[in-house]
Write an enzyme that holds these catalytic residues in place. Sequence first.
Site, mmCIF file in Angstrom:
data_model
loop_
_atom_site.group_PDB
_atom_site.id
_atom_site.type_symbol
_atom_site.label_atom_id
_atom_site.label_comp_id
_atom_site.label_asym_id
_atom_site.label_seq_id
_atom_site.Cartn_x
_atom_site.Cartn_y
_atom_site.Cartn_z
ATOM 1 N N GLU A 146 54.240 49.957 34.670
ATOM 2 C CA GLU A 146 52.784 49.860 34.632
ATOM 3 C C GLU A 146 52.241 50.227 36.012
ATOM 4 O O GLU A 146 52.603 49.613 37.016
ATOM 5 C CB GLU A 146 52.352 48.441 34.259
ATOM 6 C CG GLU A 146 50.856 48.320 34.036
ATOM 7 C CD GLU A 146 50.390 46.877 33.870
ATOM 8 O OE1 GLU A 146 51.212 45.960 33.874
ATOM 9 O OE2 GLU A 146 49.162 46.689 33.773
ATOM 10 N N ASP A 178 41.647 41.275 40.020
ATOM 11 C CA ASP A 178 42.804 41.201 40.894
ATOM 12 C C ASP A 178 42.620 40.252 42.061
ATOM 13 O O ASP A 178 41.545 40.148 42.639
ATOM 14 C CB ASP A 178 43.137 42.602 41.429
ATOM 15 C CG ASP A 178 43.829 43.443 40.371
ATOM 16 O OD1 ASP A 178 44.943 43.059 39.983
ATOM 17 O OD2 ASP A 178 43.246 44.445 39.931
#
Lengths: 263, 396
Positions: free
Chosen positions: A49, A60
């Site tokens: 990924e 994030d």
Amino acid sequence: MTRIGRRFAELKERKEKALVPFFFAGDPDIDATYELVLELEKAGADIVELGIPYTDPLADGPVNQAAAARALKNDITLTDILDMVKRLRKVTQVPIAFLLYFNCVLQYGVERFLQGCEKCGVDGLVIPDLPYEERLRYTEIFARHDVDMIPLVTPVSGERIEKIVAGSSGFIYCVTSTGTTGVRSDFDTDFDRFMSEVAAHTDTPRVLGFGISTTAQVSKLKGYGEGVIVGSAIVKRMEAQTDAIVMIEDVAQFVRQLKAAQR
Amino acid sequence: MSENERYFGEYGGMFVPETLMGSLTALEETYDKYKDEKDFLEQKEYYLREYAGRETPLYFAKRMTELLGGGKVYLKREDLNHTGSHKLNNVIGQMLIAQRMGKTRIIAETGAGQHGVATATIAALFDLPCTVYMGEQDTQRQALNVFRMELLGAKVVSVHTGTKTLKDATSEAIRDWAANFEDTYYVIGSVVGPSPYPRMVRDFQSVIGIETKRQIAEKEARMPDYLIACVGGGSNAMGLFYPFIGEENVKMIGVEAGGKGTDTPHHAAAIGKGSPGVLHGMKSYFLQDEFGQILPVHSISAGLDYPGIGPEHASLFESGRVRFESVTDDEAVEAFEFLSKTEGIMPALESAHAVAYACKMIPKTRKNDIIVINVSGRGDKDVYSVAKHMGVSIND
């Protein structure tokens, strides 16, 4: 079916779980990313990924934010990353998924981007800021392309799960815990309940991600779902190494350990 | 909730991580349940009147009118609201919603510090712990507001990522919310973010326009010809404009931050120079590159230093209902001085943008035109920035 679907079928036959390492494309540069994908495949990665660097990665934590900023310093663009995947496809068939924020897709052009993914060999997309309510507007475009739209479900998705996973392919990204990405020492999620809730609505493989960072955690979670994603722990290792060759070997070694812990 | 109510034409939506969708829909349900309820409205009115000091005057600026030589100028005095800006209107409303949701911790983002101060103020009043995210650059240029928030008992977190301004403070507040949504309420300070925030903040700020409509009817027995307000995210503009949207003859102008000029990279004119995109949970106009990377922006005013604008503004721009203009840092500072010297009113640097555009436009208007300028906040907080811009040293 994409390479992701085929990979899960193979793993199922071998009674294995998927190990999905995550890191940012272009961190520290695009050549290192190319090499790292190949080395991690050898080290046991079942799917890779790749994060697409973005100025404002809302979902994030600090480790991934810093990595995205490092990659952006080199003016890395989505076009560069697609080109790199195209080059990779001459030498490997390891399934590749992108994690990217929706604005990157929107500005590239949704149709043009999906065509680019097919042409270059990107198998799946994780778009953390595109919940199913917004995804619905693009259902037709997504359906026309052989690219897996990998939805995210969380332990608090509850009755939303059924709608989220409807018509899914590739895998379901099962978020271990709330908050942003980042290393966690422990989880307080009831994985038995969460993973069976997801399985009740789909046969698509379930992969756990967010905060999984040690071999011990991978070993502990191997009974749940069809695989795990390890992200920030890898990104952190990458941050610590200044020499690309040393970095690639260090991450490959870590992935070998993670894969061993999963068996 | 139908999809249409989450969008303003093509703009709006809920582009947030799945983790937050449950919280957002719960907020949506709570807001829709209470927004027209008698107790809620009475409580809101009570705090606006007794605590914030509303209504605020619609002041006829006689000297300014004479000096500019065009239409009659009225100033909507949001600077006289408690805490010194229109921000409190929204915070009071949202805190009453937070209370109804049983939330026990409050977070907010802030640019200039006005929304942070307003949130810290009501958090103190309601005895709730409060954390305010603020870009590092803004904590420096608005040090006074940082200390004000701390005096009010809030914790101010300086955000060091990205451009270290309002955009990054907003991202950090959203991350905190995603981790702590069970007990935490996120008070967004402008008509931005995922639905239902833009319409909720608009509703709470509409008190500005509702009062203005009544006040101008009392004073002039007719509707104004022009409404002028500054826009960063756009809450003071939306609050003034919204009740007038149906009044076809009322022209509305949003003034963006032109920074060092919109022909340089150093400005924050999201409508003027931006394009449609998605950030902070909403589809709207943003300053971005061809790959969707958000561009660094600049304004002397921390409150306008944001690369986007609220989605309803984007829609009103495309429909042509609202016109968007921009003025530079220099023009804003000049207007700051002008209003101080002609009317004895020191506007916030944000509001000075509206004043600056008005000063350019008004001489071209007719004598019987009526112009309302929203003075969204007071300028005390900006004295250091203005002095610095003028090359004056006021350090003791």
